[in-house]
Write a protein that holds these residues in place. Structure first.
Motif, PDB file in Angstrom:
ATOM      1  N   THR A   1       3.924   5.924  12.995  1.00  0.00           N
ATOM      2  CA  THR A   1       2.534   5.910  12.549  1.00  0.00           C
ATOM      3  C   THR A   1       2.103   4.505  12.158  1.00  0.00           C
ATOM      4  OG1 THR A   1       0.945   6.953  11.024  1.00  0.00           O
ATOM      5  CG2 THR A   1       3.110   6.397  10.135  1.00  0.00           C
ATOM      6  N   ASP A   2       0.782   4.319  12.145  1.00  0.00           N
ATOM      7  CA  ASP A   2       0.191   3.075  11.646  1.00  0.00           C
ATOM      8  C   ASP A   2      -0.698   3.346  10.439  1.00  0.00           C
ATOM      9  OD1 ASP A   2       1.084   1.129  13.700  1.00  0.00           O
ATOM     10  OD2 ASP A   2      -0.078   2.414  15.048  1.00  0.00           O
ATOM     11  N   ASP A   3      -0.675   4.576   9.970  1.00  0.00           N
ATOM     12  CA  ASP A   3      -1.583   4.997   8.909  1.00  0.00           C
ATOM     13  C   ASP A   3      -0.814   5.345   7.644  1.00  0.00           C
ATOM     14  OD1 ASP A   3      -4.428   5.938   8.204  1.00  0.00           O
ATOM     15  OD2 ASP A   3      -3.201   7.691   7.725  1.00  0.00           O
TER      16      ASP A   3
ATOM     17  N   GLN B   1       0.825  -1.218   0.000  1.00  0.00           N
ATOM     18  CA  GLN B   1       0.000   0.000   0.000  1.00  0.00           C
ATOM     19  C   GLN B   1       0.855   1.263   0.000  1.00  0.00           C
ATOM     20  OE1 GLN B   1      -3.030  -0.045   3.129  1.00  0.00           O
ATOM     21  NE2 GLN B   1      -3.126  -2.274   2.986  1.00  0.00           N
ATOM     22  N   ILE B   2       1.913   1.244   0.795  1.00  0.00           N
ATOM     23  CA  ILE B   2       2.810   2.406   0.860  1.00  0.00           C
ATOM     24  C   ILE B   2       3.483   2.642  -0.490  1.00  0.00           C
ATOM     25  CG2 ILE B   2       5.000   3.216   1.845  1.00  0.00           C
ATOM     26  CD1 ILE B   2       4.097   1.888   4.493  1.00  0.00           C
ATOM     27  N   GLY B   3       3.959   1.574  -1.124  1.00  0.00           N
ATOM     28  CA  GLY B   3       4.570   1.704  -2.447  1.00  0.00           C
ATOM     29  C   GLY B   3       3.607   2.301  -3.460  1.00  0.00           C
ATOM     30  N   ALA B   4       2.357   1.829  -3.435  1.00  0.00           N
ATOM     31  CA  ALA B   4       1.347   2.345  -4.366  1.00  0.00           C
ATOM     32  C   ALA B   4       1.019   3.805  -4.072  1.00  0.00           C
ATOM     33  CB  ALA B   4       0.080   1.492  -4.280  1.00  0.00           C
ATOM     34  N   ALA B   5       0.876   4.142  -2.789  1.00  0.00           N
ATOM     35  CA  ALA B   5       0.538   5.519  -2.415  1.00  0.00           C
ATOM     36  C   ALA B   5       1.650   6.487  -2.803  1.00  0.00           C
ATOM     37  CB  ALA B   5       0.269   5.591  -0.910  1.00  0.00           C
ATOM     38  N   LEU B   6       2.895   6.081  -2.620  1.00  0.00           N
ATOM     39  CA  LEU B   6       4.015   6.933  -3.020  1.00  0.00           C
ATOM     40  C   LEU B   6       4.018   7.144  -4.525  1.00  0.00           C
ATOM     41  CD1 LEU B   6       6.825   5.464  -0.737  1.00  0.00           C
ATOM     42  CD2 LEU B   6       5.884   7.780  -0.596  1.00  0.00           C
ATOM     43  N   ALA B   7       3.774   6.077  -5.274  1.00  0.00           N
ATOM     44  CA  ALA B   7       3.751   6.184  -6.734  1.00  0.00           C
ATOM     45  C   ALA B   7       2.659   7.150  -7.193  1.00  0.00           C
ATOM     46  CB  ALA B   7       3.544   4.802  -7.348  1.00  0.00           C
ATOM     47  N   LYS B   8       1.508   7.083  -6.559  1.00  0.00           N
ATOM     48  CA  LYS B   8       0.398   7.968  -6.944  1.00  0.00           C
ATOM     49  C   LYS B   8       0.696   9.428  -6.616  1.00  0.00           C
ATOM     50  CE  LYS B   8      -3.028   4.292  -6.449  1.00  0.00           C
ATOM     51  NZ  LYS B   8      -4.111   3.705  -5.612  1.00  0.00           N
ATOM     52  N   GLU B   9       1.596   9.650  -5.649  1.00  0.00           N
ATOM     53  CA  GLU B   9       2.012  11.005  -5.299  1.00  0.00           C
ATOM     54  C   GLU B   9       3.174  11.495  -6.158  1.00  0.00           C
ATOM     55  OE1 GLU B   9       1.040  13.436  -3.004  1.00  0.00           O
ATOM     56  OE2 GLU B   9      -0.806  12.266  -2.856  1.00  0.00           O
TER      57      GLU B   9
ATOM     58  N   ILE C   1       2.459   9.180   4.150  1.00  0.00           N
ATOM     59  CA  ILE C   1       2.623   9.906   2.887  1.00  0.00           C
ATOM     60  C   ILE C   1       2.549  11.405   3.130  1.00  0.00           C
ATOM     61  CG2 ILE C   1       1.765  10.196   0.544  1.00  0.00           C
ATOM     62  CD1 ILE C   1       2.970   7.400   1.272  1.00  0.00           C
ATOM     63  N   ARG C   2       1.699  11.832   4.062  1.00  0.00           N
ATOM     64  CA  ARG C   2       1.600  13.260   4.386  1.00  0.00           C
ATOM     65  C   ARG C   2       2.918  13.796   4.904  1.00  0.00           C
ATOM     66  NH1 ARG C   2       1.643  15.888   8.725  1.00  0.00           N
ATOM     67  NH2 ARG C   2       1.447  14.011  10.020  1.00  0.00           N
ATOM     68  N   VAL C   3       3.558  13.048   5.793  1.00  0.00           N
ATOM     69  CA  VAL C   3       4.844  13.480   6.349  1.00  0.00           C
ATOM     70  C   VAL C   3       5.870  13.650   5.229  1.00  0.00           C
ATOM     71  CG1 VAL C   3       6.781  12.785   7.821  1.00  0.00           C
ATOM     72  CG2 VAL C   3       4.430  12.460   8.606  1.00  0.00           C
TER      73      VAL C   3
END
Length: 238
Positions: free
Chosen positions: A217-219, A76-84, A224-226
């Motif tokens: 964090t656990d979120d 999920q983190i990898g995907a979220a970073l890519a989308k950003e 991604i916000r940080v």
């Protein structure tokens, strides 16, 4: 160098020894030759990554299985970073690294793997788009720091801890700036954070502001916000 007396014990010239292909090959493994190998690794790494867009390094255990919740979180983190718009850099191995690379690749982002020559791990995972294998840890570490805007550390072992504390040292000593370090998984990292607060800071070996260099964090969205906020601050300063 100046060689006199008994130090001048070479019966041949340097050119002769260079052009003569006979004799033992032990010289390939001597320290002066290793310097050239190290230089070559830096040149290759800088050349391959020079055009890399903004990126985040994701660390975690190579032993994490796909059914482990941490694997899904890394994906999920990898995907979220890519989308950003961030490329995702990992150590290129299995486990958490594979998951982050997989998430980035499947989300249409750039998936990068910086591997290391080890006796017990197999090459780069199949989700790496741009991969480099290194002989030397310190060369590889330079690439992680130079081409990342942040570190996100999921549960991992000595390798993850090594990268984590090296990054903290570089940020604390101002060698790198605007560089957030995110610890993902409060249950896993909670004991470490408590020890740092009570023992390390308690003994005066780090100051109170140093504790703020770590964000737990656990979120996924919070992580991604940080990263995003730190990058925006860096852009504003440049």
């Amino acid at each position: 160098m100046v060689l006199r007396g008994e130090q001048r014990n070479q019966a041949s010239t340097t050119d002769q020894r260079l052009l003569d292909s006979r004799g033992p090959s032990d010289w390939v493994h001597t320290d002066p030759w290793r310097v050239l190998r190290i230089q070559a690794e830096f040149v290759e790494g800088f050349g391959a990554l020079a055009s890399l867009p903004r990126a985040v390094s994701v660390f975690g255990s190579a032993r994490t299985k796909p059914e482990d919740p941490h694997y899904g979180q890394a994906q999920q983190i990898g995907a979220a970073l890519a989308k950003e718009g961030f490329a995702v850099i990992t150590g290129g191995g299995p486990g958490i690294m594979e998951a982050a690379n997989k998430g980035a690749k499947e989300a249409g982002g750039l998936s990068v793997g910086l591997g290391i020559e080890l006796p017990f791990e197999q090459g780069l995972n199949h989700y790496v788009d741009l991969g480099i294998n290194f002989r030397y840890f310190f060369t590889r570490k330079t690439m992680f720091v130079k081409y990342s805007q942040a570190y996100i550390c999921l549960p991992g072992g000595f390798g993850t801890l090594d990268e984590l504390f090296e990054a903290l040292t570089l940020v604390q000593t101002k060698k790198v700036t605007k560089f957030p370090v995110v610890l993902f998984g409060s249950e896993y990292w909670g004991g470490l954070m408590e020890w740092i607060r009570s023992s390390v800071a308690g003994a005066g070996n780090v100051s109170a502001p140093d504790l703020d260099l770590l964000h737990v964090t656990d979120d996924v969205d919070d992580a991604i916000r940080v990263v995003h906020d730190a990058y925006a601050a860096w852009q504003a300063a440049h």
